[in-house]
Design a protein around this motif. Structure first.
Motif, PDB file in Angstrom:
ATOM      1  N   LYS A  30       0.835  -1.200   0.000  1.00 39.22           N
ATOM      2  CA  LYS A  30       0.000   0.000   0.000  1.00 39.22           C
ATOM      3  C   LYS A  30       0.868   1.248   0.000  1.00 39.22           C
ATOM      4  O   LYS A  30       1.781   1.385   0.818  1.00 39.22           O
ATOM      5  CB  LYS A  30      -0.928   0.005   1.225  1.00 39.22           C
ATOM      6  N   GLU A  69      -5.532  -7.589  -7.247  1.00 37.70           N
ATOM      7  CA  GLU A  69      -6.470  -6.493  -7.023  1.00 37.70           C
ATOM      8  C   GLU A  69      -5.699  -5.185  -6.976  1.00 37.70           C
ATOM      9  O   GLU A  69      -4.627  -5.113  -6.362  1.00 37.70           O
ATOM     10  CB  GLU A  69      -7.224  -6.672  -5.710  1.00 37.70           C
ATOM     11  N   ARG A 127      -6.473  -1.344  -5.752  1.00 36.61           N
ATOM     12  CA  ARG A 127      -7.452  -0.601  -4.962  1.00 36.61           C
ATOM     13  C   ARG A 127      -7.019   0.862  -4.849  1.00 36.61           C
ATOM     14  O   ARG A 127      -6.232   1.227  -3.975  1.00 36.61           O
ATOM     15  CB  ARG A 127      -7.567  -1.208  -3.561  1.00 36.61           C
ATOM     16  N   ASN A 133     -13.111   3.562  -2.559  1.00 37.69           N
ATOM     17  CA  ASN A 133     -12.157   2.644  -3.179  1.00 37.69           C
ATOM     18  C   ASN A 133     -12.789   2.021  -4.421  1.00 37.69           C
ATOM     19  O   ASN A 133     -13.558   1.056  -4.315  1.00 37.69           O
ATOM     20  CB  ASN A 133     -11.767   1.507  -2.233  1.00 37.69           C
ATOM     21  N   ASN A 192     -12.323  -0.417  -6.565  1.00 39.08           N
ATOM     22  CA  ASN A 192     -11.441  -1.567  -6.708  1.00 39.08           C
ATOM     23  C   ASN A 192     -11.586  -2.257  -8.058  1.00 39.08           C
ATOM     24  O   ASN A 192     -12.695  -2.386  -8.602  1.00 39.08           O
ATOM     25  CB  ASN A 192     -11.733  -2.602  -5.617  1.00 39.08           C
ATOM     26  N   TYR A 246     -20.593  -1.789  -0.310  1.00 36.88           N
ATOM     27  CA  TYR A 246     -19.734  -2.687  -1.069  1.00 36.88           C
ATOM     28  C   TYR A 246     -20.517  -3.212  -2.272  1.00 36.88           C
ATOM     29  O   TYR A 246     -21.687  -3.601  -2.140  1.00 36.88           O
ATOM     30  CB  TYR A 246     -19.267  -3.873  -0.217  1.00 36.88           C
TER      31      TYR A 246
END
Length: 251
Positions: free
Chosen positions: A102, A136, A138, A153, A155, A191
């Protein structure tokens, strides 16, 4: 109705809410040399009772994820996920591992705005991801002041093996808003799982969830997030409970 929808999805590319990490990233990271440890505990209290083989139906599954992390610099954090599942029959089984990196804007970059991106590589058993290998990306956008926190986010997840990988990246956005009230914060978290970017699924086949959450914000070094989420479409699990408990060492 949910069983019928799940059966219809057998021939479609896999796209689902990650049951092991139900969390919106807010653009913060461990400081240089800081070690973090989180435990994610999630339970599908009312879920889909059918799924495309070899995946297991999510109904009544409990998921546990141990997440260690380390701050390489004040804006670069490395982490990992070690996942396990308690099945409805009482069997606990290994459910895969993920590695992540990150990057976020450094502290003091902006008074309220934070930006970042998280990269993740996963290898899961076929019961939880038929593709086994996946990645992934993000992106992270967050805004925070003394009373409110907003984060988004958008994603992008992608299987690395065919045939699912031929569909391209899948759009799995999430967002949250929190209202700070002294020692706690009340929030809403969203989500979604919309399918491949190149061929977004019809609404009835998408997953959408809304979680009502509460966070403890006054304990130095401690992270506590508890939420109850409701599925908003027939392709979603009906009721999901989530908890994140974490501690940062070295603050």
């Amino acid at each position: 109705m949910r069983i019928v929808v799940a059966a219809l999805l057998v021939s479609l590319p896999a796209a689902a809410l990650d049951p092991f990490e139900i969390q919106v990233y807010d653009g913060t990271a461990n400081g240089r040399g800081e070690v973090g440890l989180e435990m994610h505990l999630n339970y599908v209290a009312r879920g889909l009772q059918a799924s495309a083989a070899p995946e297991l139906p999510p109904n009544r599954q409990a998921h546990a994820t141990l997440e260690p992390s380390y701050g390489v610099t004040d804006s670069w954090e490395l982490g990992a996920y070690l996942q396990g599942t308690l099945l409805p029959g009482g069997t606990f089984e290994y459910s895969g591992v993920k590695l992540r990196s990150k990057l976020v804007t450094p502290p003091g970059w902006h008074e309220h705005l934070r930006l970042g991106v998280n990269f993740e590589l996963s290898r899961l058993p076929v019961a939880y991801d038929p593709a086994r290998w996946g990645v992934e990306v993000r992106p992270i956008v967050a805004w925070e002041d003394d009373r409110f926190l907003f984060a988004w986010n958008p994603n992008l997840g992608m299987p690395l093996t065919a045939p699912a990988s031929r569909q391209g990246p899948e759009l799995e956005p999430c967002a949250m808003t929190k209202l700070k009230l002294g020692a706690v914060a009340l929030g809403l978290e969203y989500y979604g799982s919309l399918g491949p970017v190149s061929a977004i699924l019809p609404l009835a086949q998408q997953e959408h969830y809304l979680f009502e959450t509460i966070d403890v914000v006054s304990w130095r070094g401690l992270e506590l997030n508890v939420g109850v989420g409701e599925g908003l479409t027939a392709a979603s699990n009906g009721l999901v409970v989530k908890t994140v408990v974490g501690w940062a060492f070295g603050r």
